[in-house]
Design a protein around this motif. Structure first.
Motif, PDB file in Angstrom:
ATOM      1  N   TYR A  74       8.482  50.844 -24.853  1.00  0.00           N
ATOM      2  CA  TYR A  74       8.766  49.607 -24.134  1.00  0.00           C
ATOM      3  C   TYR A  74       7.523  48.719 -23.963  1.00  0.00           C
ATOM      4  CZ  TYR A  74      12.904  52.302 -22.962  1.00  0.00           C
ATOM      5  OH  TYR A  74      14.053  53.056 -23.037  1.00  0.00           O
ATOM      6  N   ASP A  83       9.849  45.071 -20.050  1.00  0.00           N
ATOM      7  CA  ASP A  83      11.100  45.312 -19.322  1.00  0.00           C
ATOM      8  C   ASP A  83      10.874  46.435 -18.307  1.00  0.00           C
ATOM      9  OD1 ASP A  83      13.644  45.842 -18.406  1.00  0.00           O
ATOM     10  OD2 ASP A  83      14.586  45.623 -20.370  1.00  0.00           O
ATOM     11  N   LEU A  84      10.564  46.053 -17.079  1.00  0.00           N
ATOM     12  CA  LEU A  84      10.235  47.044 -16.051  1.00  0.00           C
ATOM     13  C   LEU A  84      11.436  47.922 -15.686  1.00  0.00           C
ATOM     14  CD1 LEU A  84       7.978  44.934 -13.655  1.00  0.00           C
ATOM     15  CD2 LEU A  84       7.300  46.420 -15.545  1.00  0.00           C
ATOM     16  N   ASP A  85      12.643  47.340 -15.698  1.00  0.00           N
ATOM     17  CA  ASP A  85      13.837  48.128 -15.373  1.00  0.00           C
ATOM     18  C   ASP A  85      14.081  49.218 -16.408  1.00  0.00           C
ATOM     19  OD1 ASP A  85      14.350  46.653 -13.095  1.00  0.00           O
ATOM     20  OD2 ASP A  85      15.652  45.222 -14.118  1.00  0.00           O
ATOM     21  N   ALA A  86      13.882  48.879 -17.674  1.00  0.00           N
ATOM     22  CA  ALA A  86      14.081  49.874 -18.731  1.00  0.00           C
ATOM     23  C   ALA A  86      13.038  50.978 -18.641  1.00  0.00           C
ATOM     24  CB  ALA A  86      14.023  49.195 -20.105  1.00  0.00           C
ATOM     25  N   ARG A  88      11.502  51.994 -15.895  1.00  0.00           N
ATOM     26  CA  ARG A  88      11.834  52.831 -14.739  1.00  0.00           C
ATOM     27  C   ARG A  88      12.963  53.802 -15.085  1.00  0.00           C
ATOM     28  NH1 ARG A  88      15.700  53.101 -11.077  1.00  0.00           N
ATOM     29  NH2 ARG A  88      15.199  54.091  -9.074  1.00  0.00           N
ATOM     30  N   ALA A  89      14.004  53.313 -15.781  1.00  0.00           N
ATOM     31  CA  ALA A  89      15.126  54.179 -16.152  1.00  0.00           C
ATOM     32  C   ALA A  89      14.652  55.317 -17.060  1.00  0.00           C
ATOM     33  CB  ALA A  89      16.206  53.357 -16.847  1.00  0.00           C
ATOM     34  N   ASP A  99      12.257  59.593  -8.389  1.00  0.00           N
ATOM     35  CA  ASP A  99      12.287  58.137  -8.391  1.00  0.00           C
ATOM     36  C   ASP A  99      10.931  57.612  -8.856  1.00  0.00           C
ATOM     37  OD1 ASP A  99      13.243  55.603  -8.134  1.00  0.00           O
ATOM     38  OD2 ASP A  99      13.471  55.640  -5.961  1.00  0.00           O
ATOM     39  N   ALA A 101       8.446  53.772  -8.973  1.00  0.00           N
ATOM     40  CA  ALA A 101       8.200  52.342  -8.792  1.00  0.00           C
ATOM     41  C   ALA A 101       7.315  51.893  -9.950  1.00  0.00           C
ATOM     42  CB  ALA A 101       7.519  52.073  -7.457  1.00  0.00           C
ATOM     43  N   TYR A 103       5.392  48.595 -11.857  1.00  0.00           N
ATOM     44  CA  TYR A 103       4.956  47.211 -11.696  1.00  0.00           C
ATOM     45  C   TYR A 103       3.736  46.932 -12.572  1.00  0.00           C
ATOM     46  CZ  TYR A 103       2.033  49.640  -8.227  1.00  0.00           C
ATOM     47  OH  TYR A 103       1.205  50.518  -7.604  1.00  0.00           O
TER      48      TYR A 103
END
Length: 259
Positions: A74, A83-86, A88-89, A99, A101, A103
């Motif tokens: 990524y 793509d921070l959401d990708a 994290r997933a 979990d 975080a 950034y």
């Protein structure tokens, strides 16, 4: 003189309004240009490349090398295209990660702060589950510590963990500890105490059978309870005992009394 003053104020008011309009137009243009620039930056390779990855958090079992491998696909493109959401997933999908975080830190750093899973029980002696009843590991580390051992059909992790909490609370009140709980394919429950004693609770009347065990069995058997391999509470008017140190484990039925 009053009329003359009124006439001189009117042009000043109009000039003020014009300046306000111009200021609003300029501000809108700046915002629009910024949004267009941001969108352009997102979908092009514009911006500095990410050259540094920082993984932080209080973890022991998570492998930082696995995190880097999961994140690598990524990191193509510029700073504004990540793509921070990708990311994290991908990180949360790793073993032992509860979990994360994720950034960016200008100009070229990606930071990931991890929270590691906390095991509350073994599952079938080959996996681990967390406080939410989620099976998150298929291998048990040697230094995981003393945990209750739970087991049941696939998908029953939450149900078994909830039942363990309820049974353990009831047994603790009588200074007993529940170290194992099994739900078999027929829906019957078997509990194991810290002493190694197995308590067969059956199905349908589980809470009532456990209550009878706590209230009656120790009083009826007394010191002989230490010689019992299992107690079968599935009888309507009694319970059965399987004794240790017997070539053929025998059982006896003792009536449930109110004495």
């Amino acid at each position: 003189m009053v009329k003359a003053r009124a006439k001189t104020r009117q042009p000043q008011a109009k000039g003020l309004k014009i300046r306000h309009y111009l200021a609003a137009i300029v501000a809108a243009a700046v915002i629009a240009a910024g949004l267009v620039g941001w969108q352009w930056a997102r979908y092009t390779d514009w911006g500095p490349k990410l050259t540094r990855l920082v993984v932080s958090g209080n973890f022991k079992e998570v492998d930082p090398a696995q995190v880097r491998t999961a994140v690598k696909p990524y990191l193509h493109g510029g700073f504004f295209r990540v793509d921070l959401d990708a990311i994290r997933a991908a990180v949360v999908a790793l073993p032992w990660v509860d979990d994360a975080a994720v950034y960016l830190d200008w100009p070229s750093t990606l930071k990931i702060d991890l929270r590691e899973q906390r095991a509350v029980a073994r599952w079938d002696d080959s996996g681990l589950i967390n406080a939410a009843g989620v099976l998150f590991a298929d291998k048990v580390p040697a230094d995981v510590g003393k945990l209750p051992t739970l087991a049941g059909p696939a998908g029953s992790e939450t149900q078994v963990l909830d039942e363990w909490h309820q049974m353990n609370a009831a047994l603790k009140a009588d200074h007993l500890a529940l170290t194992g709980l099994v739900l078999d394919a027929r829906g019957a429950w078997r509990a194991t105490l810290a002493s190694g004693l197995e308590v067969r609770l059956g199905r349908g009347r589980v809470a009532e059978n456990l209550k009878h065990f706590i209230e009656i069995v120790p009083r009826v058997l007394g010191e002989r309870l230490a010689d019992a391999a299992y107690i079968d509470m599935r009888y309507t008017n009694g319970f059965a005992v399987g004794w240790k140190n017997s070539a053929n484990t025998s059982s006896e039925t003792t009536g449930k009394t109110n004495a």
